[in-house]
Design a protein around this motif. Structure first.
Motif, mmCIF file in Angstrom:
data_model
loop_
_atom_site.group_PDB
_atom_site.id
_atom_site.type_symbol
_atom_site.label_atom_id
_atom_site.label_comp_id
_atom_site.label_asym_id
_atom_site.label_seq_id
_atom_site.Cartn_x
_atom_site.Cartn_y
_atom_site.Cartn_z
ATOM 1 N N THR A 1 43.261 12.369 67.999
ATOM 2 C CA THR A 1 43.240 11.846 69.372
ATOM 3 C C THR A 1 44.259 12.561 70.242
ATOM 4 O O THR A 1 43.992 12.873 71.418
ATOM 5 N N LEU B 1 37.476 7.575 74.800
ATOM 6 C CA LEU B 1 38.807 8.110 74.545
ATOM 7 C C LEU B 1 39.880 7.103 74.943
ATOM 8 O O LEU B 1 40.904 6.953 74.257
ATOM 9 N N THR B 2 39.663 6.412 76.025
ATOM 10 C CA THR B 2 40.627 5.385 76.450
ATOM 11 C C THR B 2 40.720 4.269 75.424
ATOM 12 O O THR B 2 41.822 3.776 75.126
ATOM 13 N N GLN C 1 45.321 15.506 79.537
ATOM 14 C CA GLN C 1 45.925 14.196 79.768
ATOM 15 C C GLN C 1 47.330 14.180 79.153
ATOM 16 O O GLN C 1 47.596 13.522 78.136
ATOM 17 N N ARG D 1 39.179 12.532 83.299
ATOM 18 C CA ARG D 1 39.975 11.382 82.898
ATOM 19 C C ARG D 1 39.410 10.084 83.471
ATOM 20 O O ARG D 1 39.417 9.038 82.818
ATOM 21 N N VAL E 1 42.833 5.403 72.510
ATOM 22 C CA VAL E 1 44.262 5.374 72.812
ATOM 23 C C VAL E 1 44.796 3.946 72.749
ATOM 24 O O VAL E 1 45.880 3.686 72.198
ATOM 25 N N LEU F 1 43.312 14.574 73.623
ATOM 26 C CA LEU F 1 43.949 14.267 74.902
ATOM 27 C C LEU F 1 44.611 15.500 75.493
ATOM 28 O O LEU F 1 44.511 15.768 76.696
#
Length: 761
Positions: free
Chosen positions: A129, A107-108, A138, A93, A111, A133
Motif C-alpha cells: 500500500t 485505496l482509501t 500521495q 486522489r 489506508v 500511494l
C-alpha cells in the motif's frame, strides 16, 4: 432525490454565469476566470451530499470525476505549462475509488484499515500500500503510514531501522515538485483551494517550484541522493534485512519509485490510470498533455495489459467499463476535441442529460469552442447547447417539484425558450387554492419578459376561479392578466346583485347595509385600486351658476368679450350635463363603483353600531341621570356624528361625481334618503344641490328612455330598473318614491342652509 438536489443547487450558479457571459466588455482572462469559478462551484455541489440509499444508483460521483477532468484540460492553463502531473495526481486522489470494482477495497479504505491495525508493519498490505500511494503521488498518506511504524513508537528502540525510515522520510519531505506554491497560484488567477481537493497537509511534503529549469536542477540533485541511499554499501541494507527483511525490501522499493524506476512503478500501480499518474509524477513531470499524453497513456495501458496477461499476482477487481470510458475521454480531451467529448459523454452511462447540458460551459474555456457551439443546427433551428438544454428540461418537467427550475433554464434558451415556457405553464395544473405557486410562475414570467405566458396563465386561473364560484379571485386574476373584457363580465353579476338589493331595500326607514358577501370578497382587490380624486364640493359649486364655472358676468368682468364669455359658459354647461349623464372618466369604472359601495357599506355598519350604542345609552338614562346631565351621553353622540360624517364621502363619490351609472342613481338616492333625513347628516348646501341635480338628470334620462320605448330592465340607452319603486314602489304610490327623495333632499337643503347661516353668524 440526488438529481433534484443537484438541479436546485446548481441553478443559481448557472443563472449567474449566463448573466456574466452576456457582458459585451468581458475580456478573455476575465471570462476564463468566470468559467473557472463556475466550474469549481458545480464540482463542489457534485462531490457533496450523495444518496444514502444503496438501491438508488447515482451518476453524481462519475459526473464529478468527468467534470473535474474536463476542467484540467479546458479551464486550467497550468495543464499546458508543465503542471499537469500534479493536477492529474490530485484528480486520481479524489476520484480514484471509481476505478475499483465492487469486489475490491479502494485505496482509501486500505489506508484506513492499516491505520486501525494494532501493528501496521505486521499487516501484509502495509508495504504494497505504501508503494502504491507513493507511485500515485500521495506523499502525505505515505508520510503518515511511515510515522505509524513501530520504530518511531519508542525513542530508545529502532536503531538502524529507525535511521533508514528517517532518511527515506527526509527524501519525501524534500521531493522537488513542479507545481505552483499557493501564493504563486493565487497571483496567476487560480481559484483558492477547496476542502474537497484533499488535505492541506499535502503541501508540507515536497518542495514546490513553478520554475521548470530550477525544478530540473533540483530534481537531478535530489535523484542523486535517492540513488546514493539505494546503493549505499557498508552492509547497511544487509543489516537492515537481518533485522526486518520485509521492511528492508519495502524501503528499497520505495526508493526505486522515488528514482522513477519504470518497473517499480508498474508493479506498484493497480491499473493503467495509476501507472499513467506514476509515470507523469516521477518520470515525465513536465509533460504537455497535448504532445505527450496519448503516447504515455498507450504505454501505460500496454504495460498493465502485459502484466495481466503474464499472470500478475494480487490483481484486484477493476471497474473496466469506467476505465475504458476514461481512456477515450483522456485521448479526446488531451487533443481538445470538444465535439468528440460531447459525443462521448452523450452516449455514456456515466453522464446524464444534466451533465451534457452543463458541460458546454466547461468546454467554452477552449477559445475555438464558442464558434462551434453557436453554430445553428439546420434540422433544429437552434445551436447544440440549447438542444441539450431542452433535452434536460424535459426530465425536469416530469416532476411537479422541479418545474420552476425547468422554467428558469428555458428562460436562457433564445430560440425555443419562450414557446416552451408557455407550453410548460399551460400543462401545469395550477390550483386556485395554491396561489403561491401561481405567483411564482408569474414572477418568473415578469423577470424574463414572457408577457404572453403570464396573460394566458392569468386567464386560466380566472376561468377556474369563476367555475369554482369565486368571483373575487376570478376578477383578481383577470385584471392581473390585463383581460378587461373578462373583468367586466365577472363584475357584471356583482353589479346586478347590487342593483337588485338596492331596489329591494329602497323605501326602508333606515339605510341598512346590503347583504353582499361578494363585495366583501373583493375588498383586498378594491383596496389596491389607484386612488381616486373624490367629490369636491368647491368644484361642483359652479353648477349653481348654471354652467359648471364662472358666470357670464364674472367672465365679462375678467376682460372676456361677451361672445367668448357666452361660449365658455355654454361649453361648461355641456360638460356638466355630460358628466351627470355618463359619469367621470376613470380607470376600472366598475371597480371604482364597487369600491364606493364597499366604503358605503362600511360606513353604514359603523353607523348601525353607533346607533345601537346611542340607544343603549338612552335606555339607561334613568339609571344614570346625573351622568347624562353632566354630559355622559356625549361620547355616543360624537360617535354617531362621526359615523354620519364617514358616510358622506362614499355617498357623494357615488352620486356627486357620479361613479354610479344612470340605472343605479335613483336606487342609490332612495337608499341614502334616511341619511339625508337625519339631524346629524353632514351634507352641505352644495352637496344637496348636487344631489338635486343628479335626481333631475336621472329623471330626465328615464323619461327620455321611456319615450324611446326602451324596456326598464333592458340595459339599453340607460334603461332604469328603478322605475318600479319610482312609479309606486318604495313605500309610496304614483310618484311617491321620487317624492320621498325630493322631500328628503328639500329638508336636508333647509337644514344645511340653517346650519351654514348659523355658522356664518
Amino acid at each position: 432525490m440526488e438529481q433534484r438536489r443537484i438541479a436546485y443547487d446548481v441553478l443559481p450558479l448557472y443563472c449567474q454565469l449566463r448573466q456574466a457571459l452576456l457582458q459585451e466588455d468581458l475580456a478573455p482572462p476575465a471570462r476564463l476566470a468566470v468559467l473557472r469559478s463556475y466550474a469549481r462551484g458545480v464540482r463542489q455541489i457534485l462531490m457533496s451530499g450523495g444518496s444514502d440509499d444503496p438501491e438508488e444508483a447515482s451518476t453524481a460521483p462519475y459526473e464529478a470525476a468527468v467534470w473535474h477532468l474536463l476542467e484540467l484540460f479546458f479551464l486550467e492553463p497550468e495543464s499546458t505549462e508543465g503542471f499537469f502531473a500534479e493536477l492529474f495526481a490530485r484528480w486520481l486522489r479524489l476520484h480514484g475509488s471509481l476505478l475499483v470494482g465492487p469486489a475490491s477495497p479502494t485505496l482509501t479504505e486500505r489506508v484506513e484499515a492499516l491505520q486501525a491495525a494494532p501493528r501496521v508493519e505486521a499487516e501484509p498490505s502495509y508495504w504494497p500500500t505504501l508503494q502504491r500511494l507513493l507511485a500515485v503521488g500521495q506523499l502525505e498518506a505515505v508520510g503518515e503510514l511511515l510515522l505509524a511504524h513501530p520504530a518511531y513508537a519508542d525513542s530508545d528502540a529502532g536503531g538502524l531501522q529507525r535511521d533508514l525510515l528517517d532518511r527515506v522520510f527526509h527524501l519525501l519531505r524534500t521531493t522537488p515538485r513542479l507545481r505552483r506554491p499557493a501564493a504563486a497560484a493565487a497571483a496567476a488567477g487560480a481559484a483558492p483551494p477547496s476542502p474537497l481537493d484533499g488535505p492541506s497537509d499535502l503541501e508540507l511534503l515536497g518542495l514546490p517550484t513553478d520554475d521548470a529549469l530550477a525544478f530540473r536542477s533540483a530534481r537531478g540533485a535530489w535523484g542523486r541522493r535517492v540513488r546514493q541511499l539505494a546503493a549505499e554499501g557498508g552492509g547497511l541494507w544487509e543489516d537492515a534485512a537481518a533485522v526486518d527483511p520485509e521492511g528492508a525490501r519495502g524501503l528499497r522499493a520505495l526508493l526505486s519509485i522515488l528514482n522513477g524506476d519504470e518497473r517499480a512503478l508498474r508493479d506498484a500501480a493497480a491499473n493503467w490510470a495509476e501507472l499513467l499518474s506514476a509515470l507523469l509524477f516521477w518520470r515525465y513531470t513536465d509533460a504537455n498533455p497535448q504532445l505527450h499524453l496519448e503516447q504515455l497513456l498507450g504505454s501505460a495501458a500496454d504495460q498493465v495489459a502485459a502484466a495481466a496477461a503474464g499472470g500478475a499476482a494480487d490483481a484486484e477487481d477493476q471497474n473496466e467499463g469506467f476505465l475504458e470510458f476514461l481512456r477515450e475521454l483522456l485521448l479526446l480531451a488531451s487533443q481538445l476535441e470538444v465535439q468528440g467529448v460531447v459525443r462521448l459523454t452523450t452516449n455514456s452511462p456515466y453522464c446524464g442529460l444534466w451533465f451534457v447540458a452543463h458541460a458546454y460551459d466547461v468546454l467554452r474555456g477552449y477559445p475555438r469552442a464558442e464558434a462551434l457551439f453557436s453554430r445553428t443546427l439546420p434540422h433544429l433551428g437552434c445551436d447544440q447547447a440549447e438542444m441539450y438544454t431542452l433535452h434536460y428540461v424535459e426530465t425536469l418537467t416530469a416532476s411537479d417539484g422541479t418545474w420552476q427550475v425547468a422554467a428558469e433554464y428555458l428562460a436562457w434558451c433564445p430560440v425555443y425558450g419562450a414557446d416552451a415556457t408557455e407550453a410548460l405553464l399551460a400543462r401545469l395544473p395550477f390550483s386556485i387554492d395554491d396561489e403561491a405557486a401561481a405567483l411564482k410562475a408569474l414572477a418568473l414570467c415578469d423577470r424574463h419578459g414572457l408577457s404572453a405566458a403570464a396573460r394566458a396563465l392569468c386567464g386560466r386561473l380566472a376561468a377556474r376561479a369563476a367555475e369554482a364560484g369565486l368571483p373575487g379571485a376570478a376578477l383578481r386574476w383577470a385584471l392581473r392578466g390585463g383581460d378587461g373584457a373578462r373583468g367586466a363580465a365577472l363584475v357584471a353579476p356583482v353589479v346586478a346583485k347590487l342593483r337588485e338589493q338596492l331596489e329591494e331595500r329602497s323605501g326602508g326607514p333606515d339605510a341598512a347595509p346590503l347583504d353582499l358577501p361578494e363585495l366583501d370578497e373583493l375588498a383586498p382587490l378594491l383596496d389596491c385600486l389607484p386612488p381616486l380624486a373624490g367629490y369636491d364640493a368647491s368644484l361642483a359649486a359652479a353648477d349653481d351658476k348654471g354652467g359648471g364655472g364662472a358666470s357670464a358676468g364674472e367672465l365679462l368682468a375678467s376682460g372676456a368679450t361677451p361672445s367668448a364669455a357666452a361660449a365658455a359658459a355654454a361649453a361648461r354647461r355641456r360638460r356638466a350635463r355630460h358628466q351627470l349623464a355618463s359619469g367621470p372618466a376613470v380607470a376600472h369604472a366598475e371597480l371604482q363603483l364597487l369600491r364606493g359601495c364597499l366604503r358605503l357599506q362600511g360606513a353604514l355598519r359603523a353607523l348601525a353600531a353607533a346607533q345601537a350604542a346611542q340607544a343603549a345609552a338612552a335606555g339607561e338614562r334613568h339609571k344614570q341621570q346625573r351622568r347624562r346631565l353632566e354630559g355622559g351621553a356625549a361620547p355616543a353622540t360624537a360617535a354617531l356624528r362621526a359615523a354620519y360624517q364617514a358616510a358622506r364621502a362614499p355617498v357623494m363619490d357615488l352620486l356627486g361625481l357620479p361613479l354610479a351609472p344612470p340605472p343605479l342613481r335613483l336606487p342609490l338616492l332612495r337608499h341614502a334618503a334616511p341619511l339625508l333625513e337625519s339631524a346629524h347628516a353632514p351634507f352641505s348646501r352644495r352637496d344637496v344641490q348636487r344631489l338635486l341635480q343628479v335626481l333631475g338628470a336621472s329623471l330626465a334620462a328615464r323619461d327620455a328612455a321611456r319615450c324611446e320605448g326602451v324596456p326598464a330592465d333592458s340595459g339599453e340607452g340607460g334603461g332604469f330598473a328603478g322605475d318600479a319603486w319610482a312609479e309606486g314602489g318604495g313605500g309610496g304610490s304614483g310618484q311617491g318614491g321620487v317624492g320621498d327623495v325630493r322631500l328628503a333632499l328639500a329638508r336636508a337643503l333647509a337644514r344645511a342652509h340653517v346650519r351654514e347661516a348659523s355658522a356664518e353668524a
